[in-house]
Write a protein that holds these residues in place. Structure first.
Motif, PDB file in Angstrom:
ATOM      1  N   GLN A   1       0.849  -1.189   0.000  1.00  0.00           N
ATOM      2  CA  GLN A   1       0.000   0.000   0.000  1.00  0.00           C
ATOM      3  C   GLN A   1       0.890   1.247   0.000  1.00  0.00           C
ATOM      4  O   GLN A   1       1.041   1.917   1.018  1.00  0.00           O
ATOM      5  CB  GLN A   1      -0.930  -0.006   1.212  1.00  0.00           C
ATOM      6  N   PRO A   2       1.488   1.554  -1.145  1.00  0.00           N
ATOM      7  CA  PRO A   2       2.364   2.730  -1.204  1.00  0.00           C
ATOM      8  C   PRO A   2       1.578   4.015  -1.000  1.00  0.00           C
ATOM      9  O   PRO A   2       0.426   4.125  -1.436  1.00  0.00           O
ATOM     10  CB  PRO A   2       2.947   2.663  -2.620  1.00  0.00           C
ATOM     11  N   SER A   3       2.190   4.981  -0.329  1.00  0.00           N
ATOM     12  CA  SER A   3       1.538   6.265  -0.119  1.00  0.00           C
ATOM     13  C   SER A   3       1.574   7.086  -1.403  1.00  0.00           C
ATOM     14  O   SER A   3       2.378   6.826  -2.307  1.00  0.00           O
ATOM     15  CB  SER A   3       2.239   7.037   0.999  1.00  0.00           C
ATOM     16  N   GLN A   4       0.717   8.090  -1.488  1.00  0.00           N
ATOM     17  CA  GLN A   4       0.714   8.983  -2.645  1.00  0.00           C
ATOM     18  C   GLN A   4       2.057   9.691  -2.767  1.00  0.00           C
ATOM     19  O   GLN A   4       2.563   9.908  -3.876  1.00  0.00           O
ATOM     20  CB  GLN A   4      -0.412  10.011  -2.508  1.00  0.00           C
ATOM     21  N   GLU A   5       2.650  10.024  -1.625  1.00  0.00           N
ATOM     22  CA  GLU A   5       3.957  10.685  -1.631  1.00  0.00           C
ATOM     23  C   GLU A   5       5.024   9.767  -2.232  1.00  0.00           C
ATOM     24  O   GLU A   5       5.857  10.198  -3.034  1.00  0.00           O
ATOM     25  CB  GLU A   5       4.347  11.088  -0.212  1.00  0.00           C
ATOM     26  N   GLU A   6       5.008   8.499  -1.839  1.00  0.00           N
ATOM     27  CA  GLU A   6       5.975   7.529  -2.367  1.00  0.00           C
ATOM     28  C   GLU A   6       5.825   7.383  -3.875  1.00  0.00           C
ATOM     29  O   GLU A   6       6.825   7.340  -4.606  1.00  0.00           O
ATOM     30  CB  GLU A   6       5.761   6.171  -1.686  1.00  0.00           C
ATOM     31  N   ILE A   7       4.591   7.306  -4.341  1.00  0.00           N
ATOM     32  CA  ILE A   7       4.343   7.168  -5.776  1.00  0.00           C
ATOM     33  C   ILE A   7       4.863   8.386  -6.531  1.00  0.00           C
ATOM     34  O   ILE A   7       5.553   8.259  -7.554  1.00  0.00           O
ATOM     35  CB  ILE A   7       2.835   6.970  -6.033  1.00  0.00           C
ATOM     36  N   GLN A   8       4.559   9.580  -6.027  1.00  0.00           N
ATOM     37  CA  GLN A   8       5.018  10.808  -6.665  1.00  0.00           C
ATOM     38  C   GLN A   8       6.543  10.861  -6.731  1.00  0.00           C
ATOM     39  O   GLN A   8       7.129  11.212  -7.762  1.00  0.00           O
ATOM     40  CB  GLN A   8       4.497  12.030  -5.891  1.00  0.00           C
ATOM     41  N   GLU A   9       7.202  10.497  -5.640  1.00  0.00           N
ATOM     42  CA  GLU A   9       8.663  10.547  -5.590  1.00  0.00           C
ATOM     43  C   GLU A   9       9.285   9.571  -6.582  1.00  0.00           C
ATOM     44  O   GLU A   9      10.284   9.889  -7.240  1.00  0.00           O
ATOM     45  CB  GLU A   9       9.150  10.246  -4.174  1.00  0.00           C
ATOM     46  N   ALA A  10       8.695   8.387  -6.700  1.00  0.00           N
ATOM     47  CA  ALA A  10       9.237   7.388  -7.627  1.00  0.00           C
ATOM     48  C   ALA A  10       9.141   7.870  -9.070  1.00  0.00           C
ATOM     49  O   ALA A  10      10.096   7.752  -9.852  1.00  0.00           O
ATOM     50  CB  ALA A  10       8.491   6.062  -7.455  1.00  0.00           C
ATOM     51  N   TYR A  11       7.985   8.430  -9.427  1.00  0.00           N
ATOM     52  CA  TYR A  11       7.810   8.919 -10.796  1.00  0.00           C
ATOM     53  C   TYR A  11       8.673  10.149 -11.071  1.00  0.00           C
ATOM     54  O   TYR A  11       9.207  10.310 -12.181  1.00  0.00           O
ATOM     55  CB  TYR A  11       6.335   9.226 -11.074  1.00  0.00           C
ATOM     56  N   GLN A  12       8.831  11.020 -10.091  1.00  0.00           N
ATOM     57  CA  GLN A  12       9.683  12.189 -10.267  1.00  0.00           C
ATOM     58  C   GLN A  12      11.134  11.781 -10.515  1.00  0.00           C
ATOM     59  O   GLN A  12      11.802  12.328 -11.398  1.00  0.00           O
ATOM     60  CB  GLN A  12       9.587  13.105  -9.041  1.00  0.00           C
ATOM     61  N   MET A  13      11.623  10.825  -9.727  1.00  0.00           N
ATOM     62  CA  MET A  13      12.989  10.354  -9.909  1.00  0.00           C
ATOM     63  C   MET A  13      13.148   9.645 -11.247  1.00  0.00           C
ATOM     64  O   MET A  13      14.166   9.811 -11.936  1.00  0.00           O
ATOM     65  CB  MET A  13      13.376   9.418  -8.758  1.00  0.00           C
ATOM     66  N   ARG A  14      12.139   8.876 -11.624  1.00  0.00           N
ATOM     67  CA  ARG A  14      12.195   8.203 -12.924  1.00  0.00           C
ATOM     68  C   ARG A  14      12.271   9.203 -14.064  1.00  0.00           C
ATOM     69  O   ARG A  14      13.045   9.028 -15.012  1.00  0.00           O
ATOM     70  CB  ARG A  14      10.947   7.319 -13.101  1.00  0.00           C
ATOM     71  N   ALA A  15      11.489  10.265 -13.962  1.00  0.00           N
ATOM     72  CA  ALA A  15      11.513  11.296 -14.999  1.00  0.00           C
ATOM     73  C   ALA A  15      12.903  11.924 -15.106  1.00  0.00           C
ATOM     74  O   ALA A  15      13.422  12.113 -16.216  1.00  0.00           O
ATOM     75  CB  ALA A  15      10.466  12.366 -14.696  1.00  0.00           C
ATOM     76  N   LYS A  16      13.519  12.238 -13.963  1.00  0.00           N
ATOM     77  CA  LYS A  16      14.849  12.848 -13.969  1.00  0.00           C
ATOM     78  C   LYS A  16      15.864  11.924 -14.639  1.00  0.00           C
ATOM     79  O   LYS A  16      16.686  12.367 -15.464  1.00  0.00           O
ATOM     80  CB  LYS A  16      15.288  13.147 -12.534  1.00  0.00           C
ATOM     81  N   LEU A  17      15.824  10.644 -14.272  1.00  0.00           N
ATOM     82  CA  LEU A  17      16.785   9.687 -14.826  1.00  0.00           C
ATOM     83  C   LEU A  17      16.576   9.487 -16.327  1.00  0.00           C
ATOM     84  O   LEU A  17      17.541   9.452 -17.098  1.00  0.00           O
ATOM     85  CB  LEU A  17      16.674   8.351 -14.096  1.00  0.00           C
ATOM     86  N   GLU A  18      15.325   9.338 -16.741  1.00  0.00           N
ATOM     87  CA  GLU A  18      15.069   9.105 -18.160  1.00  0.00           C
ATOM     88  C   GLU A  18      15.419  10.324 -19.002  1.00  0.00           C
ATOM     89  O   GLU A  18      15.951  10.194 -20.116  1.00  0.00           O
ATOM     90  CB  GLU A  18      13.609   8.696 -18.375  1.00  0.00           C
ATOM     91  N   LEU A  19      15.149  11.513 -18.486  1.00  0.00           N
ATOM     92  CA  LEU A  19      15.511  12.730 -19.223  1.00  0.00           C
ATOM     93  C   LEU A  19      17.029  12.861 -19.336  1.00  0.00           C
ATOM     94  O   LEU A  19      17.556  13.249 -20.384  1.00  0.00           O
ATOM     95  CB  LEU A  19      14.923  13.955 -18.523  1.00  0.00           C
TER      96      LEU A  19
END
Length: 235
Positions: A73-91
């Motif tokens: 049950q990931p928190s909304q904050e955890e989900i946001q952080e994971a996607y934000q970091m993924r965006a930085k790495l992919e860019l």
């Protein structure tokens, strides 16, 4: 019960619980009580615990010492952080790999788009996620930075679990032969078109928009969850 029978029951329990999680029959955070599973399946706790360990290794449940097993049950904050970091790495990966993509890379991304659309048409979330990962992995594969590629793959696996739990995948009821190409595949093709044209700035812009819109498509609540004791009510 023989060892062969235990292994067989372990697999049945594992598959039943995994499908219940993937098809959103169980609410995130649901406790997977061994007593209920044992009673419903008429088995000892040994194959149950083995099945739970396997699900934990795949990141679908948490095994909490002295408390038990729970659907993640990931928190909304955890989900946001994971996607934000993924965006930085992919860019970053896209920027480092600019100008180095080959026609073979473009073909792999095109195939991933095709496979993604087909998987949506068949309501096959695992095939969909595999195609999605193939596309994004190829995007960073020319960066020349093995750590960046490895970390991106790890985050792709993590966010894939969020998609299994919270995306509207099963609510869309896509028909590949009737409906237009789904948004995710459209965005992938848009990124690919910019890369083929040599416009890395446009590809980066579309990539960032795509990843951030993916977060917006996750819905952390939905009706119709079952209780654990209801999973095998027709067995």
């Amino acid at each position: 019960m023989t060892q062969s029978e235990k292994s067989s029951m372990e697999q049945v329990i594992y598959e039943d619980l995994k499908q219940a999680i993937l098809k959103r029959k169980l609410r995130p955070g649901t406790q997977l009580l061994e007593t209920i599973i044992s009673e419903r399946m008429q088995v000892s706790r040994t194959p149950i615990r083995a099945a739970l360990r396997k699900l934990a290794q795949e990141g679908l449940i948490d095994l909490v010492p002295n408390r038990g097993a729970f659907v993640i049950q990931p928190s909304q904050e955890e989900i946001q952080e994971a996607y934000q970091m993924r965006a930085k790495l992919e860019l970053m990966g896209l920027e480092l790999g600019a100008g180095q993509f080959t026609e073979a890379d473009f073909q792999r991304m095109e195939e991933a788009c095709h496979d993604e659309t087909a998987a949506l048409g068949q309501s096959d979330v695992l095939a969909y996620l595999a195609a999605n990962k193939a596309f994004h992995h190829t995007l960073v594969s020319r960066s020349g930075n093995r750590f960046l590629v490895s970390m991106t793959d790890q985050l792709l696996d993590k966010t894939s679990i969020y998609v299994m739990l919270y995306d509207l995948f099963y609510d869309r009821q896509y028909r590949a032969d009737l409906d237009p190409i789904p948004t995710g595949a459209q965005q992938h093709r848009s990124i690919l078109a910019a890369l083929r044209a040599g416009d890395v700035d446009q590809a980066s812009k579309r990539l960032e928009e795509h990843i951030m819109e993916s977060v917006a498509g996750l819905k952390t609540t939905r009706p119709g969850y079952l209780g654990l004791d209801e999973l095998w009510r027709d067995s």
